[in-house]
Design an enzyme around this catalytic site. Sequence first.
Site, PDB file in Angstrom:
ATOM      1  N   SER A 109       0.795  -1.235   0.000  1.00  0.00           N
ATOM      2  CA  SER A 109       0.000   0.000   0.000  1.00  0.00           C
ATOM      3  C   SER A 109       0.827   1.284   0.000  1.00  0.00           C
ATOM      4  O   SER A 109       1.787   1.385  -0.745  1.00  0.00           O
ATOM      5  CB  SER A 109      -1.067  -0.028   1.086  1.00  0.00           C
ATOM      6  OG  SER A 109      -1.939  -1.123   0.848  1.00  0.00           O
TER       7      SER A 109
ATOM      8  N   CYS B 239      -1.790  -3.227   3.663  1.00  0.00           N
ATOM      9  CA  CYS B 239      -2.686  -4.364   3.462  1.00  0.00           C
ATOM     10  C   CYS B 239      -1.970  -5.657   3.853  1.00  0.00           C
ATOM     11  O   CYS B 239      -0.948  -5.644   4.530  1.00  0.00           O
ATOM     12  CB  CYS B 239      -3.157  -4.415   2.011  1.00  0.00           C
ATOM     13  SG  CYS B 239      -1.795  -4.450   0.815  1.00  0.00           S
TER      14      CYS B 239
ATOM     15  N   HIS C 106      -5.284   0.804  -4.757  1.00  0.00           N
ATOM     16  CA  HIS C 106      -4.590  -0.472  -4.582  1.00  0.00           C
ATOM     17  C   HIS C 106      -5.487  -1.593  -5.080  1.00  0.00           C
ATOM     18  O   HIS C 106      -6.690  -1.589  -4.808  1.00  0.00           O
ATOM     19  CB  HIS C 106      -4.211  -0.678  -3.114  1.00  0.00           C
ATOM     20  CG  HIS C 106      -3.363   0.436  -2.580  1.00  0.00           C
ATOM     21  ND1 HIS C 106      -2.027   0.546  -2.886  1.00  0.00           N
ATOM     22  CD2 HIS C 106      -3.667   1.513  -1.825  1.00  0.00           C
ATOM     23  CE1 HIS C 106      -1.542   1.646  -2.319  1.00  0.00           C
ATOM     24  NE2 HIS C 106      -2.529   2.250  -1.669  1.00  0.00           N
TER      25      HIS C 106
ATOM     26  N   SER D 168      -0.527  -0.582  -7.471  1.00  0.00           N
ATOM     27  CA  SER D 168      -0.710   0.529  -6.543  1.00  0.00           C
ATOM     28  C   SER D 168      -0.474   1.833  -7.279  1.00  0.00           C
ATOM     29  O   SER D 168       0.348   1.900  -8.199  1.00  0.00           O
ATOM     30  CB  SER D 168       0.255   0.432  -5.356  1.00  0.00           C
ATOM     31  OG  SER D 168      -0.093  -0.622  -4.492  1.00  0.00           O
TER      32      SER D 168
END
EC number: 4.1.1.50
Length: 339
Positions: free
Chosen positions: A61, A75, A245, A232
């Site tokens: 992330s 994440c 994301h 991302s």
Amino acid sequence: MAVSGFEGFEKRLELHFSGNDPLGLRRLRCDALAQVLDAVQCTVVSAVGNRYFDAYILSESSLFVYPQKMVLKTCGTTQLLRSVPCLLRHTADLGLRLRACRFSRGSFIFPRAQPFPHTSFAEEALYLEERLPPSLCFRRACVLPSASSHSWHVYAAADDDEHVAAASPSTFTVEVCMTELDRSLARGFFRRKGDERSGDAAGADMTDLTGIGGISPRALLCGFAFDPCGYSMNGLDRDRYSTIHVTPEDGHSYASFECTGGGVEVIEWVRRAIGVFRPGEVSVSFRMAEGGDEKQVWSATSAALEPLGLSCRSQAAEGLPGAGTVTYQTFTARGVVRP
């Protein structure tokens, strides 16, 4: 749904500081940031900045660093909250004082895979309670429910119940979580076999080919493609950020979109972002200053998503210390047949 897989739902931490140095948090050394991220168990893979803030794409992330604000979003099975003790040590060395803390997340797809302190929201809240300075005396943890199994978990603490970062009731931070992505669109976030380009180069192509580049045309977009799949993006538009994301694997596909900005344009960006993925389920959370009209936000969001075939299933709102009002809506697609 897959029995096990990569956890797309992020954990998000926002910290506000005060101090006399105009650069503030942007003076954090690279080795200090590396120590903070090492506690979380992630690394920097790409970075860019402008006159207002620095934006980092992480292995899980993103991180945004302003002079007096930091937003860290991770994440997978990262341990986001473990960043707090390390970060507070480094910020104390810079003469910065923590003013407010906000933590938020959705409901994990694979909750049993999460390590401490993310095994439950109760553990997360307790972890913060025990590690935040006592000067943050206004505190609250709450769960905003929905008609489905998804809920929105929020913890807020501040040294002043009136401390809200939003400049006005018309300025928002919005977090969008999407699951059950359209399979044909999700394929756009897989890299071709034998693709030896850098993550930045492959990510730039994904940004253009998937339509992400059209969400916020003014923003400088920095995309990164992971191998064999995943994506991302961080966007910089003056002092405002946006981020996307994507976990595209079938069975537990997930995408998120987050941005800050004015009400009308933010809702349009949300509509465009959701249109890129055509998800089966969506949740939208707005944070606004006191004085914002949650009913107006609910109505405008529902009206924007209705043409995409999404029906609102639930909505909730809560006031939080130092954070204004947080709203939460869930949507499901009507009669969508997936390929």
